[in-house]
Design a protein around this motif. Structure first.
Motif, short mmCIF file in Angstrom:
data_model
loop_
_atom_site.label_atom_id
_atom_site.label_comp_id
_atom_site.label_asym_id
_atom_site.label_seq_id
_atom_site.Cartn_x
_atom_site.Cartn_y
_atom_site.Cartn_z
N ARG A 3 0.14 -33.19 30.48
CA ARG A 3 1.23 -32.82 31.39
C ARG A 3 2.28 -32.15 30.51
NH1 ARG A 3 1.88 -31.77 36.22
NH2 ARG A 3 0.69 -33.60 36.77
N ASP B 265 -7.72 -37.14 30.09
CA ASP B 265 -8.23 -36.02 29.29
C ASP B 265 -7.43 -34.75 29.52
OD1 ASP B 265 -9.09 -35.66 31.88
OD2 ASP B 265 -11.06 -34.88 31.33
N LYS B 266 -6.30 -34.86 30.24
CA LYS B 266 -5.44 -33.71 30.54
C LYS B 266 -4.08 -33.91 29.90
CE LYS B 266 -7.70 -32.91 34.93
NZ LYS B 266 -7.56 -32.71 36.35
N ARG C 34 -10.61 -26.55 28.08
CA ARG C 34 -11.83 -25.91 28.56
C ARG C 34 -13.01 -26.37 27.75
NH1 ARG C 34 -11.38 -19.84 29.89
NH2 ARG C 34 -12.13 -20.42 31.90
N THR D 189 -5.70 -28.55 31.26
CA THR D 189 -7.03 -29.15 31.11
C THR D 189 -7.79 -28.36 30.04
OG1 THR D 189 -7.03 -29.68 33.46
CG2 THR D 189 -9.15 -29.78 32.32
N THR E 234 -0.08 -28.89 34.55
CA THR E 234 -1.18 -29.70 34.07
C THR E 234 -2.11 -28.79 33.26
OG1 THR E 234 -1.08 -31.16 35.99
CG2 THR E 234 -3.14 -31.14 34.75
N PHE F 255 -6.90 -23.76 27.45
CA PHE F 255 -6.53 -24.68 28.53
C PHE F 255 -6.54 -23.94 29.86
CE2 PHE F 255 -4.40 -26.62 24.88
CZ PHE F 255 -4.67 -27.95 25.06
N ASP F 256 -7.02 -24.62 30.90
CA ASP F 256 -6.82 -24.16 32.27
C ASP F 256 -5.51 -24.77 32.74
OD1 ASP F 256 -9.18 -22.67 32.63
OD2 ASP F 256 -10.32 -24.49 33.01
N SER G 282 -2.90 -25.64 35.82
CA SER G 282 -2.80 -25.83 37.27
C SER G 282 -1.49 -26.55 37.59
CB SER G 282 -4.00 -26.64 37.79
OG SER G 282 -4.02 -27.91 37.18
#
Length: 159
Positions: A134, A131-132, A159, A157, A155, A38-39, A41
């Protein structure tokens, strides 16, 4: 001698039953080995970056790589009887989390100078948003009060 043997047999039967109940009560999440990156942010728990969530085949437990540097617990488990990491069917837990409070009682970074530390439990759950994910983490005092002392989120996301 007969009562002693009868008591020993009863104890052995109860011990065997207890072991079988414990073994039967373990959850099993049927899936192949999982490894999802996961990224991260918008992270108010720590810095932004990347981390991985992993699970062995048919396990309900997860481990993470790189999560501690981001302020997330390193271990967790499935919140369902299945495990779909990108859909958020997991949570993270840390029973030995330290929260640093500034002079005003607000949460501050560990290197903020004069702080008071509180032993806490950090529990993080996630919510699927498109598609993310929390990820929301709540810190509660480790003492009997269990009062909430901090909350943060990020958040995630895939990869």
């Amino acid at each position: 001698m007969k009562p002693l043997l009868r008591n020993l047999a009863t104890v052995a039967a109860l011990a065997t039953t207890g072991l079988l109940l414990v073994a039967d009560s373990s959850r099993r999440c049927e899936h192949g080995a999982l490894n999802v990156a996961f990224d991260v942010s918008g992270n108010t728990c720590g810095t932004n970056g990347t981390f991985r969530v992993l699970s062995d085949e048919d396990s309900c437990e997860i481990t993470t790589q790189g999560a501690e540097a981001l302020g997330f617990p390193a271990f967790g488990d499935s919140t369902q009887d299945s495990l779909d990491i990108p859909k958020g069917e997991w949570s993270l837990h840390d029973r030995n989390h330290t929260v640093h409070l500034g002079p005003d009682g607000g949460v501050v970074r560990a290197d903020a100078g004069s702080t008071t530390t509180i032993d806490a439990n950090r529990h993080c759950e996630n919510t699927l948003e498109g598609d993310k994910l929390r990820l929301t983490c709540i810190d509660r005092r480790s003492d009997l009060s269990g009062d909430e002392v901090a909350r943060c989120e990020a958040t995630l996301t895939p990869r």
